[in-house]
Motif scaffolding. Structure first.
Motif, PDB file in Angstrom:
ATOM      1  N   LEU A 189     -10.303   5.073  16.522  1.00 19.12           N
ATOM      2  CA  LEU A 189      -8.866   4.785  16.598  1.00 19.12           C
ATOM      3  C   LEU A 189      -8.409   4.387  15.197  1.00 19.12           C
ATOM      4  N   ASP A 190      -7.744   5.300  14.518  1.00 22.49           N
ATOM      5  CA  ASP A 190      -7.295   5.070  13.144  1.00 22.49           C
ATOM      6  C   ASP A 190      -5.891   4.486  13.157  1.00 22.49           C
ATOM      7  N   TRP A 191      -5.622   3.602  12.214  1.00 27.33           N
ATOM      8  CA  TRP A 191      -4.268   3.038  12.116  1.00 27.33           C
ATOM      9  C   TRP A 191      -3.944   2.672  10.669  1.00 27.33           C
ATOM     10  N   TRP A 192      -2.632   2.640  10.404  1.00 28.00           N
ATOM     11  CA  TRP A 192      -2.075   2.211   9.121  1.00 28.00           C
ATOM     12  C   TRP A 192      -0.841   1.404   9.446  1.00 28.00           C
ATOM     13  N   GLN A 193      -0.562   0.339   8.683  1.00 29.54           N
ATOM     14  CA  GLN A 193       0.627  -0.459   8.972  1.00 29.54           C
ATOM     15  C   GLN A 193       1.229  -1.031   7.698  1.00 29.54           C
ATOM     16  N   VAL A 194       2.525  -1.357   7.787  1.00 30.10           N
ATOM     17  CA  VAL A 194       3.260  -1.986   6.699  1.00 30.10           C
ATOM     18  C   VAL A 194       3.970  -3.219   7.238  1.00 30.10           C
ATOM     19  N   ASP A 195       3.978  -4.279   6.436  1.00 28.17           N
ATOM     20  CA  ASP A 195       4.673  -5.518   6.763  1.00 28.17           C
ATOM     21  C   ASP A 195       6.017  -5.494   6.032  1.00 28.17           C
ATOM     22  N   LEU A 196       7.124  -5.433   6.769  1.00 31.79           N
ATOM     23  CA  LEU A 196       8.458  -5.353   6.175  1.00 31.79           C
ATOM     24  C   LEU A 196       8.942  -6.696   5.637  1.00 31.79           C
ATOM     25  N   ARG A 197       8.185  -7.748   5.878  1.00 34.12           N
ATOM     26  CA  ARG A 197       8.422  -9.100   5.376  1.00 34.12           C
ATOM     27  C   ARG A 197       9.568  -9.840   6.057  1.00 34.12           C
ATOM     28  N   GLN A 198      10.338  -9.175   6.884  1.00 35.13           N
ATOM     29  CA  GLN A 198      11.338  -9.824   7.727  1.00 35.13           C
ATOM     30  C   GLN A 198      11.627  -8.896   8.904  1.00 35.13           C
ATOM     31  N   THR A 199      12.350  -9.396   9.872  1.00 35.85           N
ATOM     32  CA  THR A 199      12.610  -8.619  11.084  1.00 35.85           C
ATOM     33  C   THR A 199      13.769  -7.659  10.860  1.00 35.85           C
ATOM     34  N   PHE A 200      13.578  -6.414  11.294  1.00 33.36           N
ATOM     35  CA  PHE A 200      14.586  -5.373  11.142  1.00 33.36           C
ATOM     36  C   PHE A 200      14.851  -4.683  12.477  1.00 33.36           C
ATOM     37  N   LEU A 201      16.045  -4.135  12.597  1.00 38.52           N
ATOM     38  CA  LEU A 201      16.346  -3.142  13.605  1.00 38.52           C
ATOM     39  C   LEU A 201      15.899  -1.817  13.003  1.00 38.52           C
ATOM     40  N   VAL A 202      14.728  -1.322  13.401  1.00 45.23           N
ATOM     41  CA  VAL A 202      14.122  -0.142  12.790  1.00 45.23           C
ATOM     42  C   VAL A 202      14.726   1.110  13.406  1.00 45.23           C
ATOM     43  N   GLN A 203      15.206   2.012  12.560  1.00 42.66           N
ATOM     44  CA  GLN A 203      15.924   3.183  13.055  1.00 42.66           C
ATOM     45  C   GLN A 203      15.204   4.501  12.791  1.00 42.66           C
ATOM     46  N   LEU A 210       9.261   0.241   0.963  1.00 51.72           N
ATOM     47  CA  LEU A 210       8.840   0.500  -0.414  1.00 51.72           C
ATOM     48  C   LEU A 210       8.133  -0.704  -1.021  1.00 51.72           C
ATOM     49  N   ASN A 211       6.884  -0.500  -1.432  1.00 51.34           N
ATOM     50  CA  ASN A 211       6.062  -1.515  -2.107  1.00 51.34           C
ATOM     51  C   ASN A 211       5.830  -2.774  -1.280  1.00 51.34           C
ATOM     52  N   LYS A 212       5.954  -2.669   0.036  1.00 48.21           N
ATOM     53  CA  LYS A 212       5.660  -3.807   0.915  1.00 48.21           C
ATOM     54  C   LYS A 212       4.156  -3.854   1.212  1.00 48.21           C
ATOM     55  N   PRO A 213       3.628  -5.000   1.657  1.00 45.35           N
ATOM     56  CA  PRO A 213       2.187  -5.124   1.936  1.00 45.35           C
ATOM     57  C   PRO A 213       1.750  -4.178   3.057  1.00 45.35           C
ATOM     58  N   THR A 214       0.577  -3.587   2.893  1.00 44.57           N
ATOM     59  CA  THR A 214       0.060  -2.626   3.871  1.00 44.57           C
ATOM     60  C   THR A 214      -1.395  -2.928   4.211  1.00 44.57           C
ATOM     61  N   LYS A 215      -1.841  -2.354   5.302  1.00 39.35           N
ATOM     62  CA  LYS A 215      -3.233  -2.407   5.736  1.00 39.35           C
ATOM     63  C   LYS A 215      -3.562  -1.084   6.410  1.00 39.35           C
ATOM     64  N   GLN A 216      -4.845  -0.764   6.506  1.00 35.87           N
ATOM     65  CA  GLN A 216      -5.275   0.355   7.331  1.00 35.87           C
ATOM     66  C   GLN A 216      -6.662   0.052   7.881  1.00 35.87           C
ATOM     67  N   SER A 217      -7.048   0.823   8.879  1.00 39.80           N
ATOM     68  CA  SER A 217      -8.272   0.522   9.611  1.00 39.80           C
ATOM     69  C   SER A 217      -9.518   0.634   8.746  1.00 39.80           C
ATOM     70  N   SER A 218      -9.492   1.457   7.687  1.00 40.45           N
ATOM     71  CA  SER A 218     -10.616   1.614   6.769  1.00 40.45           C
ATOM     72  C   SER A 218     -10.146   2.413   5.565  1.00 40.45           C
ATOM     73  N   ASP A 219     -10.948   2.421   4.499  1.00 39.28           N
ATOM     74  CA  ASP A 219     -10.628   3.199   3.301  1.00 39.28           C
ATOM     75  C   ASP A 219     -11.679   4.292   3.119  1.00 39.28           C
ATOM     76  N   TYR A 220     -11.222   5.518   2.881  1.00 37.90           N
ATOM     77  CA  TYR A 220     -12.159   6.606   2.633  1.00 37.90           C
ATOM     78  C   TYR A 220     -12.749   6.501   1.228  1.00 37.90           C
ATOM     79  N   ARG A 221     -11.875   6.249   0.248  1.00 38.23           N
ATOM     80  CA  ARG A 221     -12.296   6.059  -1.133  1.00 38.23           C
ATOM     81  C   ARG A 221     -11.443   4.958  -1.762  1.00 38.23           C
ATOM     82  N   PRO A 222     -11.928   4.339  -2.831  1.00 35.07           N
ATOM     83  CA  PRO A 222     -11.142   3.285  -3.487  1.00 35.07           C
ATOM     84  C   PRO A 222      -9.779   3.748  -3.976  1.00 35.07           C
ATOM     85  N   SER A 223      -9.629   5.036  -4.228  1.00 40.06           N
ATOM     86  CA  SER A 223      -8.352   5.563  -4.724  1.00 40.06           C
ATOM     87  C   SER A 223      -7.389   5.938  -3.604  1.00 40.06           C
ATOM     88  N   MET A 224      -7.810   5.759  -2.344  1.00 47.84           N
ATOM     89  CA  MET A 224      -6.997   6.203  -1.214  1.00 47.84           C
ATOM     90  C   MET A 224      -6.633   5.024  -0.312  1.00 47.84           C
TER      91      MET A 224
END
Length: 357
Positions: free
Chosen positions: A64-78, A21-35
């Motif tokens: 090759l499309d991608w989206w990612q989030v940085d959790l800001r620390q290491t987690f055991l992701v479930q 929630l509200n963590k930093p994100t990135k994606q391969s490109s933006d379709y529109r400024p609102s997206m």
């Protein structure tokens, strides 16, 4: 607008907080400024593609499309929960992978990549799918990747990630002692006052006459164990040695973690937490960090006793994080597709939208 409703499947992992929630994100490109990519972690589960969702650019050629989030620390992701758009183009969210990385894949060589889940089917219109990661999926960055065959870009209305913080050795010391007053066993008793439970009573007194667990076998495989009553990610085992004579007996021992009681099973779930070859000092406590991903319910200390040198323990503290089995049984392949963990679908009625971006 129809408010989303969820079907409670009683999944322990889904009860954990959303760590994306509200963590930093990135994606391969933006379709529109609102997206932009951050729309997928703003806590808004509406499925209006124009106002509420992340959307990469549309290309005529494959991409090759991608989206990612940085959790800001290491987690055991479930679990990773993904909400699809609620309009006619929902069939685009199909045949994608969820990856977990220890370092940012946009600037590293993906050496820390782990596959959480490969979702081959299409996510339904306006629905949320809860994807259970493979066991021991650990990292900081969660990335969703889709190969687009042209005009079928990646779109995500909301992404939630649930897991447990992975505490390193020093951080683990701040965790509670999960062995305190838990059931214990040992292979023998020296006398009635030195029963196995003395090592988990919270008293760190090192007087062996009244405090320690002492085993009387002359040449044997001595052991002591505690049942944590639940499955934990075991991080540190702290052992306190006796103060008066014979402190040199506590040497060359192993700390094991078992998923089932080793007294009644064939040790198929055994993991080595630590092998301590040296002697623990007189009246001292040694903090032993377990190997990464040491998961189990039973902690056992084992020492091969030669002659009159039995195992003695004044106190044993265990620190770790409760292991949530997010969906289904992680320890078997029952009801899974080959090569994929078990998914859990959380049904949500589609919201009426007319966008066809």
């Amino acid at each position: 607008m129809t408010h989303a409703q969820t079907l409670d499947l009683g999944l322990p992992g889904v009860d954990l907080p959303n760590i994306a929630l509200n963590k930093p994100t990135k994606q391969s490109s933006d379709y529109r400024p609102s997206m932009t990519s951050d729309r997928a972690v703003d806590g808004n589960h509406n499925t209006n593609i124009v106002r509420d969702c992340a959307h990469v650019a549309v290309y005529n050629e494959p991409s090759l499309d991608w989206w990612q989030v940085d959790l800001r620390q290491t987690f055991l992701v479930q679990t990773v929960s993904i909400t699809n758009r609620g309009d006619a183009c929902n069939d685009r969210l199909t045949n994608f992978t969820v990856e977990v990385h220890t370092s940012d894949p946009t600037i590293s060589n993906n050496s820390g990549l782990q596959l959480c889940y490969w979702h081959e089917d299409t996510v339904g219109k306006g629905l949320t799918v809860d994807l259970t990661c493979a066991v021991n999926t650990i990292g900081r960055y969660v990335r969703i990747v889709k190969y687009s065959s042209g005009h079928r870009p990646l779109t995500l209305c909301e992404v939630e990630v649930r897991g447990t913080p992975l505490h390193r050795t020093c951080e683990g010391m701040n965790l509670p002692n999960i062995a305190l007053h838990k059931p214990t066993k040992q292979n023998s008793n020296d006398d009635w006052s030195k029963s196995s439970d003395r090592a988990v009573d919270g008293n760190h007194n090192t007087n062996a006459e009244v405090r320690n667990v002492e085993l009387n076998n002359k040449t044997s495989m001595d052991w002591w164990q505690v049942d944590l009553r639940q499955t934990f990610l075991v991080q540190i085992v702290s052992i306190t040695n006796r103060w008066e004579c014979c402190h040199d007996r506590l040497t060359n021992f192993t700390v094991e973690v078992h998923t089932s009681d080793p007294m009644t099973s064939n040790n198929s779930g055994i993991q080595l937490c630590y092998w301590h070859k040296d002697t623990v000092g007189r009246g001292l406590t040694v903090d032993l960090p377990c190997a990464v991903n040491t998961i189990g319910r039973y902690v056992r200390i084992v020492k091969y006793s030669r002659g009159n040198k039995p195992l003695t323990l004044c106190e044993v503290d265990v620190k770790g994080t409760l292991w949530h089995k997010a969906c289904g049984d992680f320890l078997s392949n029952r009801n899974r597709k080959k090569g994929s963990p078990l998914p859990c679908v959380r049904m949500q009625p589609a919201q009426s939208k007319s966008s066809h971006l």
